[in-house]
Design an enzyme around this catalytic site. Structure first.
Site, short mmCIF file in Angstrom:
data_model
loop_
_atom_site.label_atom_id
_atom_site.label_comp_id
_atom_site.label_asym_id
_atom_site.label_seq_id
_atom_site.Cartn_x
_atom_site.Cartn_y
_atom_site.Cartn_z
N ASP A 232 -3.36 -10.10 -14.65
CA ASP A 232 -4.05 -9.13 -15.52
C ASP A 232 -5.06 -9.94 -16.34
O ASP A 232 -4.68 -10.89 -17.02
CB ASP A 232 -3.06 -8.46 -16.47
CG ASP A 232 -2.11 -7.51 -15.75
OD1 ASP A 232 -2.29 -7.28 -14.55
OD2 ASP A 232 -1.19 -6.99 -16.41
N ASP A 387 -0.21 3.94 -12.67
CA ASP A 387 0.46 3.52 -13.91
C ASP A 387 1.35 4.65 -14.41
O ASP A 387 1.00 5.36 -15.37
CB ASP A 387 -0.59 3.17 -14.99
CG ASP A 387 -1.51 2.04 -14.55
OD1 ASP A 387 -1.01 1.04 -14.04
OD2 ASP A 387 -2.73 2.17 -14.74
O1 1PR Z 1 -8.12 2.33 -14.75
O2 1PR Z 1 -9.32 1.75 -12.69
O3 1PR Z 1 -9.97 0.72 -14.86
O4 1PR Z 1 -7.87 0.12 -13.73
C1 1PR Z 1 -7.25 -0.59 -14.75
C2 1PR Z 1 -6.20 -1.43 -14.13
O5 1PR Z 1 -5.67 -2.28 -15.12
C3 1PR Z 1 -5.06 -0.63 -13.55
O6 1PR Z 1 -4.68 -1.20 -12.33
C4 1PR Z 1 -3.93 -0.81 -14.56
O7 1PR Z 1 -2.68 -0.89 -13.91
C5 1PR Z 1 -4.27 -2.13 -15.18
N1 1PR Z 1 -3.91 -2.20 -16.61
C6 1PR Z 1 -4.56 -1.58 -17.61
N2 1PR Z 1 -3.98 -1.93 -18.77
C7 1PR Z 1 -2.99 -2.77 -18.51
C8 1PR Z 1 -2.10 -3.41 -19.48
O8 1PR Z 1 -1.16 -4.12 -19.11
N3 1PR Z 1 -2.35 -3.18 -20.76
N4 1PR Z 1 -2.09 -3.73 -16.49
C9 1PR Z 1 -2.94 -2.95 -17.14
C10 1PR Z 1 -1.24 -3.29 -15.65
C11 1PR Z 1 0.57 -3.89 -14.54
C12 1PR Z 1 0.86 -4.77 -13.46
C13 1PR Z 1 1.65 -5.96 -13.92
C14 1PR Z 1 2.99 -5.63 -13.36
C15 1PR Z 1 3.89 -6.79 -13.20
N5 1PR Z 1 -0.50 -4.34 -15.31
O9 1PR Z 1 -0.09 -5.03 -12.55
O10 1PR Z 1 1.02 -7.08 -13.49
O11 1PR Z 1 3.58 -4.63 -14.19
O12 1PR Z 1 4.26 -7.30 -14.43
P1 1PR Z 1 5.63 -8.05 -14.61
O13 1PR Z 1 5.98 -8.70 -13.33
O14 1PR Z 1 5.36 -9.06 -15.68
O15 1PR Z 1 6.61 -7.01 -15.03
P2 1PR Z 1 -8.88 1.29 -14.04
#
Ligand code: 1PR
Length: 531
Positions: A232, A387
């Site tokens: 991320d 999400d």
């Molecule tokens: O909406 O098309 O602009 O995409 C935004 C992207 O950014 C989406 O894929 C969304 O999942 C991601 N995103 C937005 N905000 C966050 C955040 O964390 N604040 N991250 C975010 C999402 C989730 C996973 C993470 C896993 C594994 N991250 O990809 O890496 O949950 O984590 P873990 O193994 O530590 O539990 P758009």
């Protein structure tokens, strides 16, 4: 030696360029039909649908020179759809003629038990000796395709290797100096680079070097369950692009954005540790202008110089208007990412908005980001990043959404839940459930689901197996389970207790609590196919 590349402007040809350069060669592009005939060695990386490839070749006047080159036995390497283009046609694009070098039609995988596209690492069974496979020792190679060439159509003199995926299909052909692979050598790690290097280094007309022990392996090949490292990425408060990690999507600790490392360095480390794929999520992409986000493009470009497994990029894939009033379509954004080294783009918020409209009318407009990108680059290049968050209910009748009976009861003793889709990085819940979302996205042309789970993200408490089974039961495209991995046994659980195609983790790898190899060993020890 200079290698000539047939780049007709679709997809990630940068990886092929980078792989050739990594092997010590320079690359020049085909600029005219004559170049196809005069090139010493020609590589044709097929990207996009069969029809698109053939149309582009036709428009540029490349079809006849290509046929001539092949008939004259001048060194030629085709990759992926370029193998399929050697046949007469494909079910993918009825009525479109292929090069017709090999008789027969290319057909779609059809096996309800299998995810289509085949996306991942599978083996090959050699059917003849070839110096192209010197030094290759049965490692798995990266495939991504929904259509395949049939063994029974392909003359023995052509077949170099076959692979099993529900059916046995042609995964490599070779005749004289003409060869083509259904797998991507440029995305197959060291094993793929070795094979590509053999094509580049062998002098024209070299007699075949026999490797008899590797011929006619009878054992069925199996696709591996993929283990994916996710980064991320966002700017911190000092303006540096960093890898961060949230706790149920909250990436700040004591007011500061957590900084877990530099994106290019971490991606390279994970590649070297054996990641089957790397995913970058630009987590603030929803509020930025992605095409002005040069650092993210640079991250991709730099990463693809040294990382030879598939790269996915997500965040901000949507239509937007910049400060000057210039409109960029989601296809423009995706094209820029592909040119910078991405193999797949992942769409988050925009997929939810698209599905909301689609559910109202039931009509495909052809204008959504999913449709536009998959028509040009193929379904396999379009990932939907979901999400979802659990919403507990006392009874399924209390909501119009698809509910499940859950073993993990809610805070008020609720025994049912549904999964609400969110946008803007989990900040806003929408009136769409996860089943509606994934089914609609598949219908619109998406090729894979990246299934996050806000409740589990960063908790180290294991994947939400109920969610994964629900989604896998709703679509036939591959699903990547994400969020919650805290130890190696969680990967074993997700592969044993759900049919997921891949599992992704972030925090445990960034914090070095476990390595990718530890995960692979645990999964392998449980009898699960890995790379
Ligand atoms: O909406 O098309 O602009 O995409 C935004 C992207 O950014 C989406 O894929 C969304 O999942 C991601 N995103 C937005 N905000 C966050 C955040 O964390 N604040 N991250 C975010 C999402 C989730 C996973 C993470 C896993 C594994 N991250 O990809 O890496 O949950 O984590 P873990 O193994 O530590 O539990 P758009």
């Amino acid at each position: 030696m200079q290698i000539t590349l047939l780049d007709y402007g679709a997809g990630n040809v940068r990886s092929v360029r980078n792989a050739i350069r990594k092997l010590g060669y320079t690359v020049q592009d085909v600029r005219s039909p004559e170049d196809i005939l005069t090139a010493e060695k020609l590589i044709f990386p097929g990207v996009g649908s069969f029809g698109l490839v053939m149309t582009r070749l036709q428009e540029r006047g490349y079809i006849e020179p290509l046929k001539k080159r092949i008939l004259e036995n001048k060194p030629f390497l085709g990759i992926c759809v370029a193998l399929q283009a050697l046949y007469e046609g494909s079910e993918e694009s009825p009525g479109v003629h292929g090069l017709g070098i090999i008789p027969g039609q290319v057909v779609r995988f059809f096996d309800k038990a299998l995810s289509v596209p085949q996306m991942g690492w599978n083996g090959i069974k050699l059917r003849k000796d070839s110096s192209l496979l010197n030094g290759y020792s049965n490692e798995k190679l990266y495939f991504v395709h929904s259509y395949h060439a049939k063994v029974e159509n392909t003359g023995k003199e052509w077949i170099l290797a076959v692979t099993d995926y529900g059916t046995e299909f042609v995964s490599a052909v070779e005749r004289g100096n003409i060869c083509a692979f259904q797998f991507h050598p440029e995305k197959s790690g060291m094993a793929g680079l070795k094979i590509l290097g053999n094509f580049l280094s062998q002098s024209v007309g070299t007699p075949l070097i026999l490797t008899p022990s590797s011929v006619n392996q009878a054992q069925e090949t199996k696709i591996a369950k993929r283990i994916i490292a996710c980064l991320d990425v966002r700017s911190n408060d000092h303006g540096d692009l960093v890898v961060t990690k949230g706790d149920q999507y909250d990436v700040r600790h004591e007011g500061e954005v957590r900084n877990l490392g530099k994106p290019v360095e971490l991606a390279r480390r994970y590649y070297e540790e054996g990641a089957d794929e790397i995913t970058f999520l630009n987590i603030t992409g929803f509020r930025d202008y992605p095409l002005q986000d040069q650092p993210m493009l640079e991250v991709l470009e730099k990463t693809s110089e040294n990382v030879f497994v598939p790269l996915t990029i997500g965040g901000g894939i949507r239509e937007f208007t910049d400060g000057t009033g210039k409109v960029s379509t989601s296809l423009d954004v995706a094209s820029t990412y592909f040119r910078s080294g991405a193999d797949k783009v992942s769409i988050g918020s925009d997929a939810v908005y698209t599905v909301e409209e689609y559910l109202k009318t039931g009509e495909k407009t052809g204008k959504s980001s999913i449709e536009q990108i998959s028509v040009v680059y193929g379904a396999q290049a379009v990932v939907i990043s979901v999400d979802p968050r659990r919403v507990y209910v006392h009874s399924p009748e209390k909501t119009p959404h698809v509910t499940i009976a859950t073993a993990l009861t809610g805070p008020g003793g609720e025994q049912f839940c549904w999964y609400q889709c969110t946008v803007r990085g989990g900040r806003e819940g929408r009136d769409v459930d996860v089943v509606q979302l994934v089914k609609s996205c598949e219908e619109l042309g998406a090729g894979e689901i990246l299934l996050n789970c806000i409740d589990r993200d960063g908790t180290n408490s294991g994947f939400d197996l109920e969610l994964i089974n629900l989604v896998k039961g709703s679509v036939s495209i591959p699903v990547i389970a994400s969020s919650g991995a805290g130890r190696a046994s969680h990967f074993v659980d997700v592969f044993m207790e759900t049919p997921t195609d891949a599992a992704l983790a972030a925090g445990i790898f960034h914090r070095k609590e476990i390595t990718l190899q530890d995960v692979k060993e645990a999964v392998r020890a449980a009898g699960i196919e890995t790379r």
